[in-house]
Design an enzyme around this catalytic site. Structure first.
Site, short mmCIF file in Angstrom:
data_model
loop_
_atom_site.label_atom_id
_atom_site.label_comp_id
_atom_site.label_asym_id
_atom_site.label_seq_id
_atom_site.Cartn_x
_atom_site.Cartn_y
_atom_site.Cartn_z
N GLU A 47 4.07 -6.74 1.88
CA GLU A 47 3.67 -7.09 0.50
C GLU A 47 3.65 -5.87 -0.42
OE1 GLU A 47 -0.24 -8.61 1.20
OE2 GLU A 47 0.47 -10.49 2.07
N CYS B 42 -12.30 2.26 -29.49
CA CYS B 42 -13.63 2.83 -29.73
C CYS B 42 -14.39 3.06 -28.43
CB CYS B 42 -14.42 1.88 -30.61
SG CYS B 42 -13.60 1.60 -32.14
N GLY C 266 3.97 -3.59 -3.69
CA GLY C 266 3.97 -3.79 -5.14
C GLY C 266 4.39 -2.49 -5.80
N ARG C 267 3.46 -1.53 -5.79
CA ARG C 267 3.68 -0.26 -6.47
C ARG C 267 4.96 0.45 -6.03
NH1 ARG C 267 -0.91 2.68 -8.09
NH2 ARG C 267 -2.04 1.53 -6.50
N GLY D 247 0.77 -1.25 0.00
CA GLY D 247 0.00 0.00 0.00
C GLY D 247 0.80 1.28 0.00
N TYR E 80 0.94 -2.00 -12.26
CA TYR E 80 -0.45 -2.06 -12.74
C TYR E 80 -0.58 -1.46 -14.13
CZ TYR E 80 -0.77 -2.99 -7.78
OH TYR E 80 -0.56 -3.52 -6.53
N TYR F 145 -9.41 4.70 -12.99
CA TYR F 145 -9.33 5.42 -11.71
C TYR F 145 -9.15 6.93 -11.90
CZ TYR F 145 -7.42 0.72 -10.60
OH TYR F 145 -7.17 -0.62 -10.50
#
Ligand code: LLP
Length: 423
Positions: A274, A342, A276-277, A239, A371, A317
Site C-alpha cells: 500500500e 492568522c 502512497g508517498r 511506509g 499529503y 510535523y
C-alpha cells in the site's frame, strides 16, 4: 530522478515551464509529473517482481482522479480509508476487486457501500469491527473478506504522528491477540478470513523496522494458513520513505525488496502493498508567488500566497520541504517562508536560507505530491489551489481552482434570521 529541473535557468516540470503554468492557472498551484509517478510505480514493481505484489496505491496521499488513473493504468489496485475514497476510486474507473479498505472507524454505511461493490478485502482493526462487517454482509446476503491488521509493536523511527505500529498506537491488534480474533471472526456467518495486514508507519527510511515487523507476523501467518483454507493474503502496508532534503538518503526500492522479498517468498502468500508517498511524494511541487518581503527587527519573512491550508506538513510535523526559485538565482536570504493565515504556525519553511527573489517572484515548494493537496483545507476562507498534471510537453488542468461560491456551497442561512425577512 526528479522531473522538476532547470532548463536554461528556468524551472520546468518535464517539458513545460513552471512559470508559464503559474501565469496560465494562477498561484498557489500544485503541479504533478505523470512520468515521475509511472517511473516510481515501475521501479517498485520491478524490485518486487519475484513476489508479483498487488500494489494498491494509497489514495490518501493524493486523491486526485488523474493521479489515481495514472496508477490504475500501470495495473495498480487501490488502498482506501473511507467511503469518500471509495467513491473517488470508482469515479476514476477503479476495479473493485483490486481495492482494500483500511481504517479504525468504518461506519455501517461505509462497510455496506464497500460490500455492495465487492472489494477485495477489508483490513480490520478490532473484533467489534469484524462483527459489524459480518452483520452488514448478512443483511446484503453476501460474504465479506477480511484481513486483521496486526500491530507488531516495532518502532519505525519516524515522526510520532505518523508512526502506527507501536503498541501505544490506536492501530491494529496486538500480535498475541490476532489468532484469537481470527478464530472468533471465523465463526461469524458473513465473513471469511482472507489474510493479515500490517502498516507500521510512514516516511520510514531504513529497512530494519520492516524486517522486524515481518519477523513478528511470521508465526501468525503460518498458523492462520493451516487453520483457514481461505487465508491467502499478506498485506505489508506502505511506509517507504522518500528524500525531502538535499543529501538525504531515501529508502531505495531495491534495498527494501532485498529485505522483504526473501521473507515473502518463504511465506507463499499473495502479497499486497500500500505505498502512497513513495509513488507521488517527489512527483509534485507547490508553486507560490511572493507577496511581500517583510523585514522585522529580529528576522526576515517572505510572505507568499500559499499557506498552511495548502500544505500543512511543515506546521503539523515540522516537515522539511526544499524551496527553489522558479527563475534560478544563487542569491540567498535567511528567514521564514510564511503564508497569509492568522497563525504563527502558518509557515512553509522556518529559519532557512531561501532563494532571494523579490516581490511577485515565484517559488516552488518541492516534494509536495503526497499529503499536500489531499490535506488542504479552506481555513481562513481560502479557496483551495488548482492542480495541473504535466505529461511530457503537455499540461492538463486536473482540478480547477476553487471559487468564492465553492467556499459557501452547502451553507444554509436559517430563514427566521435572514435580515429583512418578514417572518
Ligand atoms: N496504508 C495505510 C493503512 C496507511 O495508513 C497509510 C498512510 C498508507 C498505507 C500509506 O503510507 P505511505 O506509503 O504514504 O507512507 N500525513 C502524513 C502521512 C500520514 C500517513 C497515513 N497513513 C504526512 O504528511 O507525512
Amino acid at each position: 530522478m526528479n522531473e522538476f529541473r532547470y532548463r536554461k535557468n528556468t524551472l520546468c516540470a518535464e517539458g513545460v515551464s513552471v512559470g508559464s503554468l503559474a501565469a496560465k492557472y494562477g498561484t498557489p498551484l500544485y503541479i504533478y509529473s505523470a512520468n515521475h509517478l509511472r517511473r516510481q510505480y515501475r521501479a517498485l514493481a520491478e524490485a518486487m517482481k519475484d513476489v508479483k505484489p498487488l500494489i494498491c496505491y494509497s489514495v490518501k496521499a493524493n486523491s486526485n482522479a488523474a493521479v489515481i488513473r495514472t496508477f490504475m493504468d500501470e495495473g495498480a489496485g487501490l488502498d482506501i480509508v473511507s467511503g469518500g475514497e471509495l467513491f473517488r476510486a470508482l469515479r476514476a474507473g477503479a476495479d473493485p476487486s483490486k481495492i482494500v479498505f483500511a481504517g479504525v472507524g468504518k461506519t455501517t454505511e461505509e462497510i455496506e457501500y464497500a460490500i455492495k461493490q465487492n472489494i477485495l478485502f477489508f483490513t480490520v482493526e478490532s473484533e467489534p469491527e469484524a462483527s459489524r462487517i459480518s452483520a452488514c454482509a448478512g443483511k446484503l446476503k453476501k460474504k465479506a473478506r477480511l484481513a486483521f491488521r496486526v500491530n507488531p509493536d516495532v518502532d519505525p523511527r519516524t515522526h510520532k504522528y505518523i508512526s502506527t505500529g507501536k503498541k501505544e498506537n490506536k492501530f491494529g491488534l496486538d500480535a498475541e491477540r490476532t489468532i484469537e480474533a481470527c478464530e472468533l471472526a471465523g465463526k461469524l456467518p458473513g465473513v471469511e478470513i482472507a489474510g493479515i495486514h500490517m502498516h507500521i508507519g510512514s516516511q520510514i527510511l531504513s529497512v530494519q523496522p520492516f524486517a522486524h515487523a515481518l519477523e513478528k507476523v511470521k508465526d501468525i501467518c503460518v498458523q492462520l494458513k493451516q487453520r483457514f483454507p481461505s487465508f491467502r493474503y499478506l498485506d505489508i502496508g506502505g511506509g517507504i520513505g522518500i528524500k525531502y532534503r538535499v543529501g538525504q538518503q531515501e529508502l531505495l526500492p531495491e534495498l527494501y525488496a532485498r529485505t522483504v522479498v526473501p521473507f515473502l517468498r518463504k511465506m507463499g502468500l499473495a502479497v499486497v502493498m500500500e505505498p502512497g508517498r513513495f509513488l507521488v511524494g517527489n512527483g509534485g511541487i507547490l508553486v507560490c508567488r511572493v507577496q511581500y518581503i517583510k523585514n522585522n527587527a529580529y528576522k526576515k519573512f517572505v510572505v507568499t500566497d500559499a499557506a498552511m491550508n495548502d500544505l500543512i506538513r511543515p506546521s503539523l510535523y515540522d516537515a522539511h520541504h526544499e524551496i527553489v526559485a522558479v527563475e534560478k538565482t544563487s542569491d540567498m536570504i535567511h528567514g521564514d517562508l510564511v503564508g497569509p493565515i492568522c497563525e504563527s504556525g502558518d509557515f512553509i519553511a522556518k529559519d532557512r536560507n531561501l532563494p532571494a527573489i523579490g516581490q511577485d517572484g515565484l517559488l516552488a515548494v518541492q516534494s509536495a505530491g503526497a499529503y499536500g493537496f489531499s490535506m488542504s483545507s479552506n481555513y481562513n476562507s481560502r479557496t483551495r489551489a488548482a492542480e495541473v498534471m504535466v505529461d511530457g510537453s503537455k499540461a492538463f488542468l486536473i482540478r480547477k481552482r476553487e471559487t468564492l461560491d465553492d467556499l459557501v456551497k452547502g451553507e444554509i442561512l436559517p430563514v427566521a434570521r435572514r435580515r429583512g425577512s418578514k417572518k
